[in-house]
Design an enzyme around this catalytic site. Structure first.
Site, PDB file in Angstrom:
ATOM      1  N   GLY A   1       9.952 -43.665 -30.052  1.00  0.00           N
ATOM      2  CA  GLY A   1      10.247 -42.231 -30.035  1.00  0.00           C
ATOM      3  C   GLY A   1      10.880 -41.810 -28.727  1.00  0.00           C
ATOM      4  CB  SER A   2      10.883 -38.523 -27.045  1.00  0.00           C
ATOM      5  OG  SER A   2      10.974 -37.884 -28.287  1.00  0.00           O
ATOM      6  CB  THR A   3       8.621 -42.938 -24.306  1.00  0.00           C
ATOM      7  OG1 THR A   3       8.429 -43.654 -25.523  1.00  0.00           O
ATOM      8  CG2 THR A   3       7.452 -42.013 -24.088  1.00  0.00           C
TER       9      THR A   3
ATOM     10  CE  LYS B   1      14.833 -37.964 -27.689  1.00  0.00           C
ATOM     11  NZ  LYS B   1      14.199 -36.678 -27.988  1.00  0.00           N
TER      12      LYS B   1
END
Lengths: 590, 173
Positions: A308-310, A312
């Site tokens: 997920g967003s980690t 990015k």
């Protein structure tokens, strides 16, 4: 040598009294002399032959019989090196435990007296012991797993009919705390999980004594068993104080959010030494038979998850390193994008819609999926895939724990051909990796772009501190430039300062990123989430990476910032104290 | 053996004894042994024939016998001493091993007990009832270690610093 049988006096007396008729002495014939000599020589020869017979022919057998008379085999007390933590606390030791057998038909005292003596030592009721002792006349196993002190007290009673059989057992004083890392050794002495099995060859002591499970005795031991190998222990990089705090806080968080499982890990980004690796579920290795089989695997190493967003921040580092963006560029966040049948939205598209032109830092701060897709679309998919492979995303991190899972990506043609794949990869979904791999990749940003190998073993250290053996690890590989990683760290610091207030620690410059990923269920994404937070500190001189993951927290407000970030903060607060990391104000002072 | 090499030397009898009557017969047979008889009137003592010098082989053998007797005695005593020593060494080894075994056991017990105690204390600290907290940076003072200074030399020892003044009458408090 008298020349006569009689003494002079007797002779004189004899002479005076009676005339002695001196008998003529028999002439010693030569034959008799030779005969006597021959007989004596024969006797000597016989003795020599017997000597040769005994020494050369029967010597070994006799020596063996003598040895067997002296040698009383003992239980081998130490089969494996102990395992210690960073400070030297014992995490796994060998010890001897006893099983008490009773043979009532050999009792000299009545049954109830024996039961009375035993009940005070064994701390069981007398009636229970009486029922046990009444079962059969011999061979009753009364109790297992008696420690040495209790066994000594029973021996001091000097009661007939009680027998203590020693066994060797691996003992874990800290119980649940290190179980998924160290593993356990079962009752038969075979290592079953974790470091015990992965490094069994290094842990086993070189020994040449006989039968390992025999009667223990106070008498003579053979010199071979006495002259032991050098006393050494396997030292880990884990700090048991931080591990205990991490485990406790993780357990509290998992219970509070009724999550399925969780993990929190802290690593030194420069060396790859793991300071704490706490996972829930865990088990007590001293009573491994009571544990659920699923608990034996360390899910932080053996299971995959979609980050997920980690992820990015890593993607931004790739884009910066590739040169397709600059830190002060702006991209358009339109709120949603269409790729054929699929639509991609931000996590808050329903409320916020599109945010318009965002700086790269804002893309991270608002965790904008569309912004990330725009950024990563600036480079061709093939280049993006090459970068992901350069990050060794689909290879194991190389940690010393067994059964490490390799990350999974889409294969090359699918990634390059379809446009949705690079898009979902841009915001951290559509591929999976293990939590420990994520930690390794996040450390790239903290140590100036080097891929270090996370490890828990420092080496086999002797008593005086010399390192006898160290596992071989590949050298750190430079993937990003230090400027790129510093730029991303600055962005991550803004994320924490302006966004994730649950992760802020006053006085410390921390950079981090939350992650709330939907879990794939049955071909599509379901309702379950996996929340995570990664933090790097201190920004002025990055040293530590801390990653916390909570799998499937329940409740409405279950996001990375509300579930995983507070856990990160609790663990990091203790980390800075234990490692002596002063707040920025103090360290800036001259 | 030696008796064979030494021959019986007849002693001269005191004169005028009754046994002198028996002598002629004895002397005669002795004479028969020794060969050339010597005419010896009763009042004069007869020179006794000497035994011949033993042959050199016999001398060597007797020397060898003496040496071997001494050697045998020495070896027997050595054997006895070494047997005693082996038993003694065995017993000392036995005792030392027993002590080592005991110490190893104690060391094991101490280490295990220490770790169990540590774990128990830590678990007690984790319980809710205590007011103990995990370490936090705002509860802790961070100090930078001062730079190490050069060692200043110690002042010279003043002798007689603690010598009390001598008084004739002690002070009573």
């Amino acid at each position: 040598m008298a020349s006569s049988v009689f003494s002079g006096r007797t002779r004189r007396r004899r002479r005076r009294s009676t005339p002695v008729v001196a008998q003529p002495l028999a002439a010693p014939s030569r034959f008799r002399v030779i005969l006597v000599w021959a007989l004596l020589m024969l006797a000597l020869g016989a003795i020599a032959v017997r000597l040769v017979w005994l020494q050369l022919l029967q010597g070994d057998d006799l020596a063996q019989i003598a040895q067997r008379q002296r040698y009383l085999p003992t239980v081998q007390r130490q089969l494996r090196h102990p395992i210690v933590d960073r400070q030297g606390n014992m995490l796994a030791v060998d010890r001897v435990i006893y099983t008490l057998y009773a043979h009532p038909q050999l009792f000299k005292e009545p049954l109830n007296q024996v039961a009375a003596h035993l009940s005070s030592i064994l701390e069981t009721s007398e009636s229970e012991l009486m029922t046990q002792l009444n079962r059969q006349p011999t061979g009753i196993r009364v109790i297992n797993d008696l420690p040495e002190e209790t066994a000594n007290r029973i021996r001091r009673l000097r009661l007939d009919g009680l027998e203590l059989i020693p066994h060797q057992q691996r003992f874990y004083p800290h119980q649940h705390l290190f179980a998924p890392i160290i593993g356990f050794v079962n009752l038969d002495g075979a290592a079953q999980a974790g470091l015990e099995i992965a490094y069994e060859d290094e842990l086993l002591l070189a020994s040449d004594s006989a039968d390992p499970a025999s009667e223990i005795s106070d008498d003579l031991e053979p010199a071979a068993a006495v002259a032991q190998t050098v006393k050494a222990s396997l030292q880990l990089t884990l700090d048991s104080r931080l591990q205990r705090i991490a485990q406790q806080e993780l357990q509290t968080a998992v219970e509070r959010h009724r999550a399925k499982r969780g993990t929190v890990m802290a690593m030194d980004a420069h060396t790859g030494e793991i300071l704490a690796l706490a996972t829930v579920p865990t088990y007590d290795p001293n009573r491994y038979y009571e544990a659920d089989m699923g608990a034996f695997r360390n899910w932080a190493v053996s299971d995959l998850y979609e980050p997920g967003s980690t992820f990015k921040s890593i993607n931004i580092a790739i884009a910066l390193e590739e040169g397709v963006i600059t830190p002060d560029e702006r991209v358009n966040d339109s709120g949603s994008m269409r790729f054929g049948p699929w639509t991609i939205r931000n996590h808050d598209s329903a409320q916020m819609g599109g945010r318009g032109m965002l700086s790269i830092t804002d893309v991270l701060k608002y965790s904008s999926n569309i912004g990330m897709v725009q950024i990563m679309q600036k480079m061709p998919a093939e280049t993006y895939l090459d970068w992901l492979e350069k990050l060794t995303l689909d290879q194991p991190a190389g940690i010393d724990l067994p059964a490490e899972a390799k990350g999974q990506m889409k294969d090359r043609e699918q990634f390059i051909r379809s446009r949705i794949e690079p898009a979902t990869t841009a915001f951290g979904q559509g591929f999976s990796l293990s939590p420990i791999k994520m930690l390794q990749i996040q450390a790239l940003l903290a140590n100036g772009g080097k891929l270090v190998t996370p490890h828990v073993i420092r080496g086999l250290v002797a008593e005086d501190g010399t390192t006898l053996w160290q596992p071989s690890r590949p050298r750190p590989k430079a993937l990003f430039s230090p400027q790129t990683s510093q730029q991303v760290l600055t962005m991550m610091e803004t994320v924490v300062q302006d966004g994730t207030e649950a992760a802020r620690i006053p006085g410390y410059r921390i950079g981090g990123k939350t992650g709330t990923a939907q879990k794939a269920a049955g071909g599509t994404y379901g309702r379950g989430r996996i929340t995570s937070f990664v933090g790097i500190l201190p920004i002025e001189d990055p040293r530590y990476v801390v990653l916390s993951i909570i799998d499937e927290p329940q409740g409405d407000n279950a996001y990375g910032s509300t579930v995983a970030a507070p856990l990160f903060k609790e663990v990091t607060e203790s980390l800075v104290v234990l490692e002596g990391l002063a707040p920025a104000a103090v360290s800036a002072a001259p | 053996m030696s008796a064979a090499s030494k021959s019986y030397r007849p002693r001269p009898l005191p004169p005028g004894t009754q046994a002198a009557a028996a002598h002629p017969r004895g002397r005669r047979s002795a004479r028969g042994r020794l060969g050339t008889p010597k005419s010896s009137p009763a009042p004069n003592p007869t020179p006794v024939p000497l035994a011949p010098e033993p042959s050199p082989a016999l001398k060597v053998l007797s020397q060898v016998q003496v040496v071997s007797a001494v050697l045998a005695g020495a070896l027997v005593s050595l054997a006895l001493v070494s047997y005693g020593a082996s038993v003694y060494v065995d017993r000392q080894l036995n005792q030392a091993n027993r002590r080592l075994h005991q110490l190893q056991r104690q060391e094991e017990q101490l280490t295990t007990a220490q770790e169990v105690l540590k774990n128990h204390l830590a678990q007690q600290a984790e319980l809710d009832g205590t007011a103990l907290q995990r370490p936090q940076p705002d509860h802790v003072i961070f100090l930078r270690p001062a730079p190490s200074r050069a060692k200043s030399p110690l002042p010279p020892a003043t002798t007689g610093r603690f010598v009390l003044p001598r008084v004739d009458t002690p002070l009573g408090y």
